[in-house]
Design a protein around this motif. Structure first.
Motif, PDB file in Angstrom:
ATOM      1  N   TYR A   1      81.492  35.683  37.070  1.00  0.00           N
ATOM      2  CA  TYR A   1      81.978  35.200  35.783  1.00  0.00           C
ATOM      3  C   TYR A   1      80.826  34.949  34.815  1.00  0.00           C
ATOM      4  O   TYR A   1      79.730  34.567  35.222  1.00  0.00           O
ATOM      5  N   SER A   2      81.096  35.135  33.524  1.00  0.00           N
ATOM      6  CA  SER A   2      80.089  34.790  32.529  1.00  0.00           C
ATOM      7  C   SER A   2      80.079  33.277  32.324  1.00  0.00           C
ATOM      8  O   SER A   2      81.092  32.596  32.527  1.00  0.00           O
ATOM      9  N   ALA A   3      78.922  32.759  31.891  1.00  0.00           N
ATOM     10  CA  ALA A   3      78.804  31.323  31.646  1.00  0.00           C
ATOM     11  C   ALA A   3      79.747  30.883  30.533  1.00  0.00           C
ATOM     12  O   ALA A   3      80.354  29.805  30.612  1.00  0.00           O
ATOM     13  N   ARG A   4      79.898  31.699  29.495  1.00  0.00           N
ATOM     14  CA  ARG A   4      80.794  31.344  28.390  1.00  0.00           C
ATOM     15  C   ARG A   4      82.230  31.235  28.879  1.00  0.00           C
ATOM     16  O   ARG A   4      82.936  30.270  28.570  1.00  0.00           O
ATOM     17  N   PHE A   5      82.681  32.212  29.648  1.00  0.00           N
ATOM     18  CA  PHE A   5      84.040  32.200  30.157  1.00  0.00           C
ATOM     19  C   PHE A   5      84.279  30.980  31.039  1.00  0.00           C
ATOM     20  O   PHE A   5      85.295  30.290  30.907  1.00  0.00           O
ATOM     21  N   ALA A   6      83.343  30.690  31.930  1.00  0.00           N
ATOM     22  CA  ALA A   6      83.489  29.544  32.821  1.00  0.00           C
ATOM     23  C   ALA A   6      83.563  28.240  32.035  1.00  0.00           C
ATOM     24  O   ALA A   6      84.356  27.353  32.351  1.00  0.00           O
ATOM     25  N   GLN A   7      82.736  28.105  31.011  1.00  0.00           N
ATOM     26  CA  GLN A   7      82.742  26.886  30.212  1.00  0.00           C
ATOM     27  C   GLN A   7      84.072  26.705  29.494  1.00  0.00           C
ATOM     28  O   GLN A   7      84.633  25.604  29.466  1.00  0.00           O
ATOM     29  N   GLU A   8      84.604  27.775  28.919  1.00  0.00           N
ATOM     30  CA  GLU A   8      85.874  27.678  28.202  1.00  0.00           C
ATOM     31  C   GLU A   8      87.037  27.411  29.158  1.00  0.00           C
ATOM     32  O   GLU A   8      87.931  26.617  28.847  1.00  0.00           O
ATOM     33  N   MET A   9      87.027  28.032  30.319  1.00  0.00           N
ATOM     34  CA  MET A   9      88.144  27.910  31.243  1.00  0.00           C
ATOM     35  C   MET A   9      88.199  26.551  31.929  1.00  0.00           C
ATOM     36  O   MET A   9      89.264  26.115  32.363  1.00  0.00           O
ATOM     37  N   THR A  10      87.072  25.873  32.034  1.00  0.00           N
ATOM     38  CA  THR A  10      87.064  24.551  32.665  1.00  0.00           C
ATOM     39  C   THR A  10      87.089  23.415  31.648  1.00  0.00           C
ATOM     40  O   THR A  10      87.128  22.243  32.032  1.00  0.00           O
ATOM     41  N   ALA A  11      87.089  23.756  30.359  1.00  0.00           N
ATOM     42  CA  ALA A  11      87.007  22.728  29.313  1.00  0.00           C
ATOM     43  C   ALA A  11      88.195  21.780  29.332  1.00  0.00           C
ATOM     44  O   ALA A  11      88.080  20.620  28.932  1.00  0.00           O
TER      45      ALA A  11
END
Length: 301
Positions: free
Chosen positions: A16-26
């Motif tokens: 996973y990309s860091a951006r995707f992970a950050q948005e999905m766990t927000a």
């Protein structure tokens, strides 16, 4: 038997990309690094929660997001733990050859279903580019799990959130078994009503059952019972986005406590609870054994 019908494979940094992970766990209480389900962590979570089997998902969003959880990776995990993991492939109909990749994932790699991600792939589930993929799934005898409902990913296309978009697919492919992910949250009533109209439609409770207030979950289950489709709902978590142990505990309490249930609606009976927590998923997976399946002749990498 307890079956989690919606679990993500893949590891943070590796897939996973860091951006995707950050948005999905927000919207959860988890850090971006928690978007990771390495083999040991997955099996330990299953053991702690008393989960016998999970449906493990590949995730092909490379065309839009630039990353994927490959079919080969999921197949390799499932081959090491065939008694605990059932793998679903993922393909993107926006790239040429998607139907062929699905056939290979099932007949060559031994995967048992298909996961699609329309809003992440910026395509309606009823887009005609999907139709040769659906035809292939129907020919192979496998179920298709379609993401429906909201996602916190900012790059997802909200035009394709609604579960009602799947109705055209149900009309055009009456012999295809389709699972609507997340009970179409927040369109849960519309999702249940859709199941009532089409007998080959199912839905899972991933994320919805783990995070929504107990009264909201009980209301949806009561509506499904009143609509005659409770036996087509399947407990699921969306792990690692949600904890299996916490969700199992939550559902067990909900099944017994009359407090959250609407007036005139009883908690789940033992039979309803068994079906929801694994019986329905077990029946669906047993009925959808892929045709023309053979094990790969070479080790997978």
């Amino acid at each position: 038997m307890i079956i989690d019908a919606h679990v993500h494979a893949g590891e943070y940094y590796r897939h996973y990309s860091a951006r995707f992970a950050q948005e999905m766990t927000a919207t959860t209480d988890r850090p971006p690094e928690a978007l990771s389900a390495p083999e040991e962590k997955l099996l330990a979570e299953m053991d702690a929660a008393g989960v016998d089997r999970v449906v493990l998902l590949a995730f092909d969003v490379r065309r839009v997001e630039g990353f994927s959880v490959p079919n080969e990776f999921v197949a390799e995990l499932c081959a090491r733990h065939p008694d605990r993991l059932t793998g679903f492939a993922s393909v993107d109909a926006g790239t040429p050859g998607a139907a062929g990749r699905l056939r290979h994932a099932v007949s060559g790699l031994g995967l048992r279903g298909l996961k699609t991600a329309p809003c992440y792939q910026h395509m309606s589930p009823a887009d005609r580019r999907w139709y040769d993929v659906y035809e292939t799934a129907e020919d192979l005898g496998i179920p298709v799990l379609i993401h429906t409902g909201y996602t916190p990913s900012r790059n997802a296309d909200p035009r394709y959130f609604s579960p009602l978009l799947v109705e055209q697919v149900a009309k055009d492919f009456p012999g295809l078994t389709v699972i609507l992910a997340h009970l179409g949250t927040p369109w849960t009533r519309q999702c249940v009503d859709l199941l009532a109209r089409y007998p080959r439609l199912y839905a899972d409770l991933s994320i919805f059952g783990s995070y929504q207030p107990p009264a909201t979950v009980a209301s949806a289950l009561a509506h499904a019972r009143d609509s005659g489709v409770l036996d087509r709902l399947m407990w699921a978590t969306d792990f690692p986005f949600a904890s299996m142990t916490e969700s199992v505990t939550r559902m067990a309490r909900l099944a017994e406590d009359p407090g959250p249930w609407p007036p005139g609606s009883a908690p789940l009976s033992p039979q309803e609870y068994r079906l929801l927590m694994g019986g329905t998923a077990r029946r669906l997976l047993a009925a959808a054994r892929p045709r023309h399946h053979h094990r790969p002749s070479e080790p997978m990498t």
